[in-house]
Write a protein that holds these residues in place. Structure first.
Motif, PDB file in Angstrom:
ATOM      1  N   TYR A   1       0.834  -1.209   0.000  1.00 28.79           N
ATOM      2  CA  TYR A   1       0.000   0.000   0.000  1.00 28.79           C
ATOM      3  C   TYR A   1       0.870   1.262   0.000  1.00 28.79           C
ATOM      4  N   VAL A   2       1.966   1.224   0.751  1.00 26.62           N
ATOM      5  CA  VAL A   2       2.883   2.372   0.768  1.00 26.62           C
ATOM      6  C   VAL A   2       3.469   2.607  -0.624  1.00 26.62           C
ATOM      7  N   VAL A   3       3.871   1.526  -1.282  1.00 22.26           N
ATOM      8  CA  VAL A   3       4.447   1.640  -2.628  1.00 22.26           C
ATOM      9  C   VAL A   3       3.434   2.224  -3.605  1.00 22.26           C
ATOM     10  N   VAL A   4       2.202   1.717  -3.562  1.00 23.61           N
ATOM     11  CA  VAL A   4       1.170   2.235  -4.469  1.00 23.61           C
ATOM     12  C   VAL A   4       0.888   3.706  -4.165  1.00 23.61           C
TER      13      VAL A   4
ATOM     14  N   GLU B   1       1.715  -2.457 -10.712  1.00 21.67           N
ATOM     15  CA  GLU B   1       1.440  -2.627  -9.277  1.00 21.67           C
ATOM     16  C   GLU B   1      -0.002  -3.054  -9.042  1.00 21.67           C
ATOM     17  N   LEU B   2      -0.945  -2.439  -9.744  1.00 19.52           N
ATOM     18  CA  LEU B   2      -2.347  -2.822  -9.563  1.00 19.52           C
ATOM     19  C   LEU B   2      -2.583  -4.268  -9.972  1.00 19.52           C
ATOM     20  N   ALA B   3      -2.006  -4.669 -11.109  1.00 14.73           N
ATOM     21  CA  ALA B   3      -2.151  -6.056 -11.557  1.00 14.73           C
ATOM     22  C   ALA B   3      -1.522  -7.013 -10.553  1.00 14.73           C
ATOM     23  N   GLN B   4      -0.372  -6.640 -10.022  1.00 17.48           N
ATOM     24  CA  GLN B   4       0.303  -7.475  -9.022  1.00 17.48           C
ATOM     25  C   GLN B   4      -0.510  -7.567  -7.739  1.00 17.48           C
ATOM     26  N   GLY B   5      -1.165  -6.486  -7.354  1.00 18.57           N
ATOM     27  CA  GLY B   5      -2.008  -6.513  -6.166  1.00 18.57           C
ATOM     28  C   GLY B   5      -3.190  -7.453  -6.320  1.00 18.57           C
ATOM     29  N   VAL B   6      -3.846  -7.393  -7.477  1.00 17.51           N
ATOM     30  CA  VAL B   6      -4.965  -8.306  -7.743  1.00 17.51           C
ATOM     31  C   VAL B   6      -4.480  -9.750  -7.700  1.00 17.51           C
ATOM     32  N   LEU B   7      -3.330  -9.997  -8.314  1.00 19.14           N
ATOM     33  CA  LEU B   7      -2.781 -11.352  -8.334  1.00 19.14           C
ATOM     34  C   LEU B   7      -2.421 -11.822  -6.929  1.00 19.14           C
ATOM     35  N   GLY B   8      -1.850 -10.922  -6.127  1.00 22.51           N
ATOM     36  CA  GLY B   8      -1.457 -11.294  -4.769  1.00 22.51           C
ATOM     37  C   GLY B   8      -2.639 -11.687  -3.908  1.00 22.51           C
ATOM     38  N   TYR B   9      -3.718 -10.899  -3.963  1.00 20.08           N
ATOM     39  CA  TYR B   9      -4.901 -11.229  -3.171  1.00 20.08           C
ATOM     40  C   TYR B   9      -5.565 -12.513  -3.680  1.00 20.08           C
TER      41      TYR B   9
ATOM     42  N   VAL C   1       1.939 -18.526  -7.769  1.00 18.16           N
ATOM     43  CA  VAL C   1       3.194 -18.114  -7.133  1.00 18.16           C
ATOM     44  C   VAL C   1       4.200 -17.712  -8.212  1.00 18.16           C
ATOM     45  N   MET C   2       4.295 -18.507  -9.268  1.00 18.03           N
ATOM     46  CA  MET C   2       5.201 -18.169 -10.365  1.00 18.03           C
ATOM     47  C   MET C   2       4.815 -16.845 -11.011  1.00 18.03           C
ATOM     48  N   LEU C   3       3.513 -16.658 -11.236  1.00 18.01           N
ATOM     49  CA  LEU C   3       3.057 -15.400 -11.822  1.00 18.01           C
ATOM     50  C   LEU C   3       3.355 -14.221 -10.894  1.00 18.01           C
ATOM     51  N   HIS C   4       3.244 -14.466  -9.591  1.00 18.09           N
ATOM     52  CA  HIS C   4       3.510 -13.392  -8.619  1.00 18.09           C
ATOM     53  C   HIS C   4       4.995 -13.014  -8.624  1.00 18.09           C
ATOM     54  N   VAL C   5       5.866 -14.001  -8.767  1.00 20.76           N
ATOM     55  CA  VAL C   5       7.304 -13.717  -8.865  1.00 20.76           C
ATOM     56  C   VAL C   5       7.582 -12.941 -10.155  1.00 20.76           C
TER      57      VAL C   5
ATOM     58  N   THR D   1       9.080  -9.090 -10.323  1.00 22.75           N
ATOM     59  CA  THR D   1      10.227  -8.738 -11.160  1.00 22.75           C
ATOM     60  C   THR D   1       9.879  -7.588 -12.096  1.00 22.75           C
ATOM     61  N   LEU D   2       8.665  -7.602 -12.646  1.00 23.83           N
ATOM     62  CA  LEU D   2       8.231  -6.519 -13.523  1.00 23.83           C
ATOM     63  C   LEU D   2       8.061  -5.214 -12.752  1.00 23.83           C
ATOM     64  N   VAL D   3       7.580  -5.297 -11.509  1.00 24.91           N
ATOM     65  CA  VAL D   3       7.471  -4.091 -10.677  1.00 24.91           C
ATOM     66  C   VAL D   3       8.851  -3.481 -10.456  1.00 24.91           C
ATOM     67  N   TRP D   4       9.847  -4.314 -10.180  1.00 25.28           N
ATOM     68  CA  TRP D   4      11.205  -3.829  -9.961  1.00 25.28           C
ATOM     69  C   TRP D   4      11.765  -3.156 -11.222  1.00 25.28           C
ATOM     70  N   ILE D   5      11.567  -3.806 -12.368  1.00 26.78           N
ATOM     71  CA  ILE D   5      12.062  -3.223 -13.623  1.00 26.78           C
ATOM     72  C   ILE D   5      11.341  -1.910 -13.921  1.00 26.78           C
ATOM     73  N   ALA D   6      10.036  -1.880 -13.693  1.00 17.47           N
ATOM     74  CA  ALA D   6       9.271  -0.652 -13.943  1.00 17.47           C
ATOM     75  C   ALA D   6       9.709   0.471 -13.009  1.00 17.47           C
ATOM     76  N   ALA D   7      10.049   0.133 -11.757  1.00 14.19           N
ATOM     77  CA  ALA D   7      10.528   1.154 -10.812  1.00 14.19           C
ATOM     78  C   ALA D   7      11.890   1.688 -11.248  1.00 14.19           C
ATOM     79  N   LEU D   8      12.756   0.811 -11.737  1.00 21.99           N
ATOM     80  CA  LEU D   8      14.050   1.253 -12.264  1.00 21.99           C
ATOM     81  C   LEU D   8      13.851   2.170 -13.466  1.00 21.99           C
ATOM     82  N   ARG D   9      12.896   1.827 -14.309  1.00 22.80           N
ATOM     83  CA  ARG D   9      12.602   2.672 -15.471  1.00 22.80           C
ATOM     84  C   ARG D   9      12.141   4.060 -15.039  1.00 22.80           C
ATOM     85  N   VAL D  10      11.342   4.121 -13.980  1.00 23.39           N
ATOM     86  CA  VAL D  10      10.883   5.422 -13.481  1.00 23.39           C
ATOM     87  C   VAL D  10      12.066   6.274 -13.054  1.00 23.39           C
TER      88      VAL D  10
END
Length: 329
Positions: free
Chosen positions: A234-237, A267-275, A287-291, A295-304
């Motif tokens: 939630y803090v990240v979002v 992040e929103l897609a990852q949140g839906v997947l996590g819940y 679990v594989m999709l969540h990993v 990884t995509l969240v990390w790459i997207a944050a680096l891109r930002v």
């Protein structure tokens, strides 16, 4: 027109030229390939864990005590052995892509020391990961060593992304593309995303899917660490939304706004997947999709973060005046 002089190089020749006689475009292509390769082996590593194949090859560097390749073993399923061995083989693909990056930056004219340093991190990092993977096996999948294995991969992905970003920039000093406080917010966001990954590792080391039935687990309350993971998410979002708002009201350049919007969507897609994963009792496929999502969240944050600054080319050195030029001998 002479056909013999108008013949275009074939795909193999073009592939060799892409790193032996690199252009900026081909250099960035190899750097992006390294991002994909390191992200891919991170996800397949999760596949090893969720299929209980973590000790499919019970020794290291050999697969079994007597062989480097899978052979029938009375105590290990051949399927588990093949899954683990396949993931080990992917290390050589990642290493080959990293070596291509090193060759490409070394062959660039003019050579750019910043790119050379970033490219060298790849083969060094892959070798370090391979050695750490041996420790993972020898520790019988201790959750600390398994989690560190994942976090080392995020560091490698960061180095690969920086190589990709820097290859498309000049070598002049970095200057902000946005207001200083907005850039600081981006750095805080990146730190929060890394903290989210660390807490996610703790959740993985506490919950099911240990990689093997003999693997140990963190002695923590899974409900408590899962709630902590959600709180950090939630803090990240919230930070991402704040960055989006700041970029919008400050009239930031389009690349920065698009990068932040892309991160928010992932992040929103990852949140839906996590819940979904949580309420379905953590099925292996999710679990594989969540990993993959993490990884995509990390790459997207680096891109930002890399979109919040620019680098100009270094100014060309002035040509010497005729009076300063040495006399021809």
């Amino acid at each position: 027109m002479n056909p013999s002089t108008d013949r275009r190089p074939g795909p193999v020749a073009r592939g060799l030229l892409s790193f032996w006689a690199p252009s900026t475009r081909s250099m960035r292509g190899w750097a992006l390939a390294s991002v994909v390769a390191n992200a891919g082996i991170t996800v397949t590593g999760a596949g090893v864990r969720v299929t209980a194949s973590g000790l499919g090859c019970p020794t290291w560097p050999k697969c079994t005590p007597d062989s480097f390749v899978p052979v029938a073993h009375p105590e290990v399923s051949m399927l588990n052995m093949l899954v683990e061995f396949g993931n080990r083989l992917l290390t050589f693909l990642v290493l080959a892509v990293g070596a291509a990056c090193v060759i490409a930056v070394w062959r660039m004219a003019p050579r750019r020391p910043a790119l050379v340093r970033l490219a060298l991190l790849q083969p060094v990092g892959v070798l370090a990961q391979a050695l750490w993977g041996g420790l993972v096996v020898r520790s019988a999948l201790n959750p600390f060593t398994v989690g560190t294995h994942y976090l080392l991969s995020t560091g490698l992905i960061a180095a690969c992304w920086l190589l990709y970003a820097r290859a498309g920039e000049g070598d002049g000093p970095a200057r902000p593309a946005v207001h200083r406080d907005v850039r600081r917010l981006g750095h805080v966001l990146l730190a929060a995303v890394f903290a989210l990954l660390v807490v996610g590792v703790v959740v993985s080391g506490t919950g099911p899917h240990s990689g093997d039935e003999i693997a140990s687990r963190f002695d923590l309350d899974i409900e408590a660490v899962a709630r902590l993971h959600a709180d950090v998410a939630y803090v990240v979002v919230g930070l991402t939304f704040a960055l989006l708002f700041a970029l919008r009201v400050s009239g930031a350049a389009r690349p920065a706004r698009r990068a932040a919007l892309g991160l928010f969507a992932v992040e929103l897609a990852q949140g839906v997947l996590g819940y979904t994963q949580y309420f379905l009792a953590v099925p292996a496929a999710l679990v594989m999709l969540h990993v993959l999502g993490s990884t995509l969240v990390w790459i997207a944050a680096l891109r930002v973060v890399t979109s919040l600054r620019v680098r100009d080319p270094l100014p060309a050195a002035p040509a010497p005046s005729p009076a300063e030029a040495p006399a021809a001998v």
